[in-house]
Design a protein around this motif. Sequence first.
Motif, short mmCIF file in Angstrom:
data_model
loop_
_atom_site.label_atom_id
_atom_site.label_comp_id
_atom_site.label_asym_id
_atom_site.label_seq_id
_atom_site.Cartn_x
_atom_site.Cartn_y
_atom_site.Cartn_z
N ARG A 1 0.83 -1.21 0.00
CA ARG A 1 0.00 0.00 0.00
C ARG A 1 0.87 1.26 0.00
O ARG A 1 0.61 2.19 -0.75
CB ARG A 1 -0.95 0.00 1.20
N LEU A 2 1.88 1.29 0.84
CA LEU A 2 2.77 2.45 0.91
C LEU A 2 3.48 2.69 -0.43
O LEU A 2 3.59 3.83 -0.88
CB LEU A 2 3.79 2.27 2.03
N ILE A 3 3.90 1.62 -1.07
CA ILE A 3 4.54 1.74 -2.38
C ILE A 3 3.56 2.31 -3.40
O ILE A 3 3.89 3.23 -4.16
CB ILE A 3 5.08 0.36 -2.84
N GLU A 4 2.35 1.78 -3.43
CA GLU A 4 1.34 2.25 -4.38
C GLU A 4 0.98 3.72 -4.12
O GLU A 4 0.76 4.48 -5.05
CB GLU A 4 0.08 1.38 -4.33
N GLU A 5 0.92 4.11 -2.86
CA GLU A 5 0.64 5.52 -2.54
C GLU A 5 1.71 6.44 -3.09
O GLU A 5 1.40 7.48 -3.66
CB GLU A 5 0.51 5.69 -1.01
N LYS A 6 2.97 6.04 -2.95
CA LYS A 6 4.06 6.87 -3.46
C LYS A 6 4.02 6.94 -4.99
O LYS A 6 4.21 8.01 -5.56
CB LYS A 6 5.41 6.31 -2.99
N ILE A 7 3.77 5.82 -5.62
CA ILE A 7 3.69 5.81 -7.09
C ILE A 7 2.55 6.70 -7.57
O ILE A 7 2.73 7.51 -8.48
CB ILE A 7 3.52 4.36 -7.61
N LEU A 8 1.39 6.58 -6.96
CA LEU A 8 0.24 7.40 -7.38
C LEU A 8 0.51 8.87 -7.13
O LEU A 8 0.17 9.72 -7.96
CB LEU A 8 -1.03 6.95 -6.65
N PHE A 9 1.13 9.20 -6.02
CA PHE A 9 1.45 10.58 -5.72
C PHE A 9 2.39 11.16 -6.79
O PHE A 9 2.16 12.25 -7.32
CB PHE A 9 2.08 10.70 -4.34
N ILE A 10 3.42 10.43 -7.12
CA ILE A 10 4.38 10.88 -8.13
C ILE A 10 3.70 11.01 -9.50
O ILE A 10 3.89 12.00 -10.20
CB ILE A 10 5.60 9.96 -8.19
N GLN A 11 2.88 10.05 -9.85
CA GLN A 11 2.20 10.08 -11.14
C GLN A 11 1.22 11.23 -11.26
O GLN A 11 1.06 11.80 -12.34
CB GLN A 11 1.45 8.75 -11.38
N THR A 12 0.55 11.58 -10.18
CA THR A 12 -0.47 12.64 -10.27
C THR A 12 0.08 14.03 -10.06
O THR A 12 -0.52 15.00 -10.51
CB THR A 12 -1.63 12.39 -9.28
N THR A 13 1.21 14.14 -9.38
CA THR A 13 1.75 15.47 -9.11
C THR A 13 2.99 15.79 -9.94
O THR A 13 3.45 16.92 -9.94
CB THR A 13 2.13 15.63 -7.61
N GLY A 14 3.54 14.78 -10.58
CA GLY A 14 4.76 14.99 -11.35
C GLY A 14 6.02 14.94 -10.49
O GLY A 14 7.10 15.31 -10.91
N GLY A 15 5.85 14.47 -9.26
CA GLY A 15 7.04 14.30 -8.44
C GLY A 15 6.97 15.04 -7.17
O GLY A 15 7.75 15.16 -6.38
#
Length: 141
Positions: free
Chosen positions: A127-141
Amino acid sequence: MDLKRFFRERGYAEEVLAKPPTVILNFGLVTERVEGNLVILSDDRPLLIANYAPGAVRSRERGLLAYARLAYPQKPPALALQTNGREFALLEVASGKEIAFGGPEIVPPYEKLKDFSLPPPLDSRKRLIEEKILFIQTTGG
């Protein structure tokens, strides 16, 4: 592109088409709300999450997988569909693999969605990994 209309035109019943939940990500002082476009349900169980966005379809696949897993952590959908209205990518949520790429013809009929195996619940480490990936994908980093 109106995804609801797209699926209705392919024989999907109105009652199986719904708005997926919002995923809220909190990283320090930043809170990000991520909303999906459409989920296809069977007995309140998600079978497929669909997302429309202009631009390169394949560049959005990983973010959609993360969203699908986080929006339904206890019962993730079997499939995810990313489209820009011309190109479509059909993804297996459990493995993250692209199982079809092309035009609208790759979208399975509703009854075929039930043939795909549903992934296990999302564990806390992933879950923590997926949260980081989604955050990066939606905000651009």
